[in-house]
Design an enzyme around this catalytic site. Structure first.
Site, short mmCIF file in Angstrom:
data_model
loop_
_atom_site.label_atom_id
_atom_site.label_comp_id
_atom_site.label_asym_id
_atom_site.label_seq_id
_atom_site.Cartn_x
_atom_site.Cartn_y
_atom_site.Cartn_z
N THR A 134 -2.77 -8.83 34.60
CA THR A 134 -3.69 -9.26 33.54
C THR A 134 -3.13 -10.41 32.73
O THR A 134 -1.91 -10.60 32.65
CB THR A 134 -3.97 -8.07 32.59
N ASP A 135 -4.02 -11.15 32.09
CA ASP A 135 -3.58 -12.22 31.19
C ASP A 135 -3.01 -11.69 29.88
O ASP A 135 -2.35 -12.41 29.13
CB ASP A 135 -4.73 -13.20 30.90
N GLU A 136 -3.22 -10.40 29.61
CA GLU A 136 -2.76 -9.84 28.34
C GLU A 136 -1.25 -9.78 28.22
O GLU A 136 -0.71 -9.62 27.12
CB GLU A 136 -3.38 -8.46 28.11
N TYR A 160 -0.73 -1.22 26.57
CA TYR A 160 -1.27 -1.58 27.89
C TYR A 160 -0.62 -2.85 28.40
O TYR A 160 -0.10 -2.91 29.53
CB TYR A 160 -2.78 -1.76 27.82
N LYS A 164 1.89 -3.42 31.72
CA LYS A 164 1.60 -4.35 32.82
C LYS A 164 2.68 -5.41 32.93
O LYS A 164 3.05 -5.82 34.03
CB LYS A 164 0.23 -4.99 32.62
N ASN A 259 -16.39 -12.34 21.20
CA ASN A 259 -17.01 -11.04 21.46
C ASN A 259 -18.42 -10.94 20.87
O ASN A 259 -19.34 -10.41 21.50
CB ASN A 259 -16.14 -9.91 20.90
#
Length: 360
Positions: A134-136, A160, A164, A259
């Site tokens: 993920t980009d997170e 999270y 990752k 969002n």
């Protein structure tokens, strides 16, 4: 035809990938999935009669099971989708993310290493271990910061993202230490058919159709880069086929959206497709207390995969979002089936108990 072991293949991205792989005859598929709350075998029902698709229920952290599958099916590649992936749940229960994303990936790497080391030299050269991330892991961007590149320093801000990031580092280490032929992809926010409705887009669609509040964290100005899931699947296949061993490839949709704008666009689509007289779905928007450590902005620079492998997304956000809303409208039974009692309890725990913010 080659055989690929896909882990987490009953989840959102994994199931879309498997269906695409079988429909396009990319390879035979063995699907290993633990069947957690976000997995759904109904998504893969069309493959029940496919003799070149096999499902095994189990955990990537079970070395004995994974080793048995590798010996039994002799895959030419492994694609690791298996992960706990929801930030909100990682805040409430970080240990689940440590166990699956870190320990599970380590155990999968160990089983893969032992299997790979026993292959012939030619088979070793052809084998691939592709890790989907993920980009997170890169942290948060300010409004004018350049997008994340493959060489951007890791700075995870949620349990999270941290889990990752750790798994990415283990994959890198197994390439550099043992020579395991690994590839890593870091993607932006996925959306599309079959996504479990804890994530923003499917949650908004289904809540709107039920006339429930549409919760938005904080001021709604957190920005994400949105990637249509089929574009992501095509990119993964390309990286598997042509990616350089040991390399990382960022995969983005080139669709940065706040969002609030995403939710308002969904409401506009529903106003047209499922109109209610003198009513707009946007009236259901409800601002709630922001979640802890909420990253402000993600953006992916995917020039490397475009330059080296010739990939770029085919869907823009408006076209992909329309397809997604239409899918949920035409698959109401699927949406009803995944919203269990546990799901309803989680919604209550995560949203209804938050202090309401100014809805203006």
């Amino acid at each position: 035809m080659p055989t690929v072991l896909v882990t987490g293949g009953a989840g959102f991205i994994g199931s879309n990938f498997i269906i695409l792989a079988r429909n396009k005859q990319w390879f035979n598929v063995v699907n290993l999935d633990k069947l957690t709350y976000a997995s759904n075998l109904e998504t893969l029902a069309e493959l029940q009669s496919d003799i070149n698709y096999h499902f095994v229920q189990g955990d990537i952290g079970n070395v004995e099971l994974v080793s048995y599958i590798l010996e039994q099916y002799q895959p030419d590649a492994i694609i690791n989708f298996a992960a706990e992936s929801h930030v909100d749940r990682s805040i409430l229960s970080p240990q689940d993310f440590i166990q699956t994303n870190i320990v599970g990936t380590f155990q999968l790497l160990e089983a893969s290493r032992f299997y790979w080391q026993k292959l012939s030299l030619q088979q070793q050269q052809q084998f691939r271990f592709l890790h989907v991330s993920t980009d997170e892991v890169y942290g948060s961007l300010n409004p004018k910061d350049p997008a994340f590149r493959e060489d951007t320093a890791y700075a995870p801000n949620s349990p999270y993202a941290a889990s990752k990031a750790a798994s990415d580092h283990f994959v890198r280490a197994y390439y550099h230490t043992y020579g395991l032929p690994t590839l890593t992809t870091n993607c932006s926010n996925n959306y599309g058919p079959h996504q479990f409705p804890e994530k923003l887009i499917p949650l908004t669609i289904l809540h709107a159709l039920d006339g429930k509040p549409l919760p938005i964290y904080g001021d709604g100005q957190n920005i994400r880069d949105w990637l249509y899931v089929i574009d992501h699947c095509e990119a993964i296949y390309l990286v598997l086929q042509q990616g350089k061993i040991g390399e990382t490839y960022n995969i983005g949709g080139l669709n940065e959206q706040a969002n609030l704008d995403v939710v308002e666009k969904i409401c506009t689509i529903l106003d047209k497709l499922v109109p209610i007289s003198d009513f707009s779905y946007s009236s259901l928007i409800s601002f709630v207390k922001d979640r802890p450590g909420h990253d402000r902005r993600y953006a992916i620079d995917c020039s490397k995969i475009r330059r080296h492998l010739g990939w770029q997304p085919q869907e823009n956000f408006d076209s992909g979002l329309l397809k997604t809303v239409q899918w949920y409208l035409s698959h109401s039974a699927w949406g009803n089936q995944v919203r269990s009692v546990n799901y309803q309890n989680w919604l209550k725990q995560n949203y209804e108990n938050r202090k309401q913010e100014n809805s203006g």
